[in-house]
Scaffold this active site. Structure first.
Site, PDB file in Angstrom:
ATOM      1  N   CYS A   4       0.910  -1.272   0.037  1.00  9.03           N
ATOM      2  CA  CYS A   4      -0.018   0.132  -0.129  1.00  9.03           C
ATOM      3  C   CYS A   4       0.735   1.087  -0.005  1.00  9.03           C
ATOM      4  O   CYS A   4       1.716   1.354   0.905  1.00  9.03           O
ATOM      5  CB  CYS A   4      -0.758  -0.103   1.247  1.00  9.03           C
ATOM      6  SG  CYS A   4      -1.805   1.883   1.469  1.00  9.03           S
ATOM      7  N   CYS A   7       0.404   3.322   3.062  1.00  4.92           N
ATOM      8  CA  CYS A   7       1.375   2.752   4.300  1.00  4.92           C
ATOM      9  C   CYS A   7       2.776   3.133   4.098  1.00  4.92           C
ATOM     10  O   CYS A   7       3.442   3.052   5.109  1.00  4.92           O
ATOM     11  CB  CYS A   7       1.028   1.251   4.400  1.00  4.92           C
ATOM     12  SG  CYS A   7      -0.881   0.909   4.942  1.00  4.92           S
ATOM     13  N   ASP A  30      -0.435  16.368  -1.865  1.00  2.87           N
ATOM     14  CA  ASP A  30      -0.988  15.204  -2.967  1.00  2.87           C
ATOM     15  C   ASP A  30       0.370  15.617  -4.091  1.00  2.87           C
ATOM     16  O   ASP A  30       0.724  16.635  -4.262  1.00  2.87           O
ATOM     17  CB  ASP A  30      -2.327  15.741  -3.741  1.00  2.87           C
ATOM     18  CG  ASP A  30      -2.757  14.344  -4.424  1.00  2.87           C
ATOM     19  OD1 ASP A  30      -3.597  14.034  -4.210  1.00  2.87           O
ATOM     20  OD2 ASP A  30      -2.049  14.312  -5.767  1.00  2.87           O
ATOM     21  N   HIS A  46      -4.430   1.255   8.334  1.00  5.72           N
ATOM     22  CA  HIS A  46      -4.815   0.881   6.729  1.00  5.72           C
ATOM     23  C   HIS A  46      -6.265   0.332   6.820  1.00  5.72           C
ATOM     24  O   HIS A  46      -6.650  -0.430   7.390  1.00  5.72           O
ATOM     25  CB  HIS A  46      -4.206  -0.289   6.227  1.00  5.72           C
ATOM     26  CG  HIS A  46      -4.591  -0.771   4.828  1.00  5.72           C
ATOM     27  ND1 HIS A  46      -3.875  -0.001   3.681  1.00  5.72           N
ATOM     28  CD2 HIS A  46      -5.379  -1.483   4.408  1.00  5.72           C
ATOM     29  CE1 HIS A  46      -4.617  -0.404   2.485  1.00  5.72           C
ATOM     30  NE2 HIS A  46      -5.448  -1.269   2.851  1.00  5.72           N
ATOM     31  N   ASN A  87     -12.991   9.907  -2.511  1.00  2.07           N
ATOM     32  CA  ASN A  87     -13.414   9.016  -3.463  1.00  2.07           C
ATOM     33  C   ASN A  87     -13.456   7.711  -3.002  1.00  2.07           C
ATOM     34  O   ASN A  87     -12.791   7.126  -2.488  1.00  2.07           O
ATOM     35  CB  ASN A  87     -12.483   9.103  -4.609  1.00  2.07           C
ATOM     36  CG  ASN A  87     -12.440  10.706  -5.324  1.00  2.07           C
ATOM     37  OD1 ASN A  87     -13.340  11.429  -5.285  1.00  2.07           O
ATOM     38  ND2 ASN A  87     -11.006  11.035  -5.654  1.00  2.07           N
ATOM     39  N   GLY A  93     -14.028   6.945  -8.297  1.00  2.00           N
ATOM     40  CA  GLY A  93     -12.637   7.678  -8.548  1.00  2.00           C
ATOM     41  C   GLY A  93     -11.539   7.309  -7.478  1.00  2.00           C
ATOM     42  O   GLY A  93     -10.424   7.971  -7.779  1.00  2.00           O
ATOM     43  N   HIS A  98      -6.382   3.071   0.244  1.00  2.00           N
ATOM     44  CA  HIS A  98      -6.019   3.295   1.655  1.00  2.00           C
ATOM     45  C   HIS A  98      -6.677   4.615   1.870  1.00  2.00           C
ATOM     46  O   HIS A  98      -6.659   5.731   1.328  1.00  2.00           O
ATOM     47  CB  HIS A  98      -4.574   3.401   1.984  1.00  2.00           C
ATOM     48  CG  HIS A  98      -4.286   4.048   3.386  1.00  2.00           C
ATOM     49  ND1 HIS A  98      -3.222   3.008   3.901  1.00  2.00           N
ATOM     50  CD2 HIS A  98      -4.890   4.855   4.437  1.00  2.00           C
ATOM     51  CE1 HIS A  98      -3.127   3.883   5.472  1.00  2.00           C
ATOM     52  NE2 HIS A  98      -3.932   4.789   5.407  1.00  2.00           N
ATOM     53  N   HIS A 100      -8.760   7.728   2.410  1.00  2.08           N
ATOM     54  CA  HIS A 100      -8.100   9.272   2.450  1.00  2.08           C
ATOM     55  C   HIS A 100      -8.994  10.269   2.329  1.00  2.08           C
ATOM     56  O   HIS A 100     -10.114   9.916   1.348  1.00  2.08           O
ATOM     57  CB  HIS A 100      -6.907   9.220   1.500  1.00  2.08           C
ATOM     58  CG  HIS A 100      -7.046   9.032   0.112  1.00  2.08           C
ATOM     59  ND1 HIS A 100      -7.146   7.710  -0.137  1.00  2.08           N
ATOM     60  CD2 HIS A 100      -7.420   9.684  -1.183  1.00  2.08           C
ATOM     61  CE1 HIS A 100      -7.483   7.675  -1.614  1.00  2.08           C
ATOM     62  NE2 HIS A 100      -7.553   8.846  -2.055  1.00  2.08           N
ATOM     63  N   HIS A 102      -9.278  14.286   0.589  1.00  4.53           N
ATOM     64  CA  HIS A 102      -8.441  15.377  -0.021  1.00  4.53           C
ATOM     65  C   HIS A 102      -9.023  16.640   0.543  1.00  4.53           C
ATOM     66  O   HIS A 102     -10.213  16.920   0.493  1.00  4.53           O
ATOM     67  CB  HIS A 102      -8.998  15.321  -1.666  1.00  4.53           C
ATOM     68  CG  HIS A 102      -8.645  13.992  -2.235  1.00  4.53           C
ATOM     69  ND1 HIS A 102      -7.764  14.084  -3.183  1.00  4.53           N
ATOM     70  CD2 HIS A 102      -9.123  12.986  -2.275  1.00  4.53           C
ATOM     71  CE1 HIS A 102      -7.543  12.984  -3.752  1.00  4.53           C
ATOM     72  NE2 HIS A 102      -8.505  12.124  -3.145  1.00  4.53           N
TER      73      HIS A 102
HETATM   74  P1  AMP Z   1      -7.712   9.193  -5.237  1.00  2.00           P
HETATM   75  O1  AMP Z   1      -7.809   9.046  -6.559  1.00  2.00           O
HETATM   76  O2  AMP Z   1      -9.161   9.699  -4.534  1.00  2.00           O
HETATM   77  O3  AMP Z   1      -7.605   7.559  -4.610  1.00  2.00           O
HETATM   78  O4  AMP Z   1      -6.499   9.843  -4.653  1.00  2.00           O
HETATM   79  C1  AMP Z   1      -5.232   9.231  -4.625  1.00  2.00           C
HETATM   80  C2  AMP Z   1      -4.486  10.492  -4.568  1.00  2.00           C
HETATM   81  O5  AMP Z   1      -3.126  10.136  -4.106  1.00  2.00           O
HETATM   82  C3  AMP Z   1      -4.327  11.157  -6.189  1.00  2.00           C
HETATM   83  O6  AMP Z   1      -4.854  12.441  -5.944  1.00  2.00           O
HETATM   84  C4  AMP Z   1      -2.822  11.165  -6.350  1.00  2.00           C
HETATM   85  O7  AMP Z   1      -2.218  12.183  -6.897  1.00  2.00           O
HETATM   86  C5  AMP Z   1      -2.150  11.083  -4.816  1.00  2.00           C
HETATM   87  N1  AMP Z   1      -1.050  10.296  -4.789  1.00  2.00           N
HETATM   88  C6  AMP Z   1      -0.633   8.991  -5.156  1.00  2.00           C
HETATM   89  N2  AMP Z   1       0.595   8.679  -5.149  1.00  2.00           N
HETATM   90  C7  AMP Z   1       1.155   9.721  -4.206  1.00  2.00           C
HETATM   91  C8  AMP Z   1       2.383   9.740  -3.494  1.00  2.00           C
HETATM   92  N3  AMP Z   1       3.371   8.971  -3.803  1.00  2.00           N
HETATM   93  N4  AMP Z   1       2.563  10.893  -2.760  1.00  2.00           N
HETATM   94  C9  AMP Z   1       1.443  11.942  -2.754  1.00  2.00           C
HETATM   95  N5  AMP Z   1       0.327  11.741  -3.322  1.00  2.00           N
HETATM   96  C10 AMP Z   1      -0.001  10.831  -4.093  1.00  2.00           C
HETATM   97 ZN    ZN Z   2      -2.540   1.428   3.589  1.00  2.68          ZN
END
Ligand code: AMP
Ligand code: ZN
Length: 114
Positions: A4, A7, A30, A46, A87, A93, A98, A100, A102
């Protein structure tokens, strides 16, 4: 959770721009910001998605929501406003499995989303 990406960020195995950390939550920027301020707020434990929020300690859920306006204030977006997004699943989307949230701000955001 093995493999993950979030994680791994919590453990420091993948670099991220950390904004805030407590015993239970982690906040970072992000990597592909969709607004001048684009933070991701995650529980350290997680959890796959919003569908599983009931398995998160309610104290942690509460902490997540309590910290959001503080983060908004610190980042100077609390007065003009901001958007909190979750999302969930493929139609929602979600690309990282994991849980989260935004936090987006710093520009006028359109509605409805695509
Ligand atoms: P979601 O599409 O709602 O699952 O959001 C996942 C978010 O994680 C997206 O906006 C990605 O740009 C962001 N993301 C993916 N990998 C990383 C990373 N290594 N560091 C920071 N953000 C990330
Ligand atoms: Zn995780």
């Amino acid at each position: 959770m093995e493999n993950c990406i979030f994680c791994k960020i919590i453990k420091g195995e993948i670099p991220a721009k950390k904004e805030y950390e407590s015993d239970s939550i982690f906040v970072f920027h992000d990597i592909t910001p969709q607004a001048p301020i684009h933070l991701l707020i995650i529980p350290k434990v997680h959890i796959n998605s919003m569908n599983d929020i009931a398995s998160l300690d309610p104290k942690v859920t509460n902490e997540i929501f309590q910290v959001i306006p503080k983060l908004a204030e610190k980042n100077g977006i609390h007065e003009k406003g901001y958007r909190l997004v979750n999302n969930c699943g493929s139609y929602g989307g979600q690309t990282v499995g994991h849980l989260h949230f935004h936090l987006l701000g710093g520009r006028h955001l359109q509605w409805p989303p695509g």
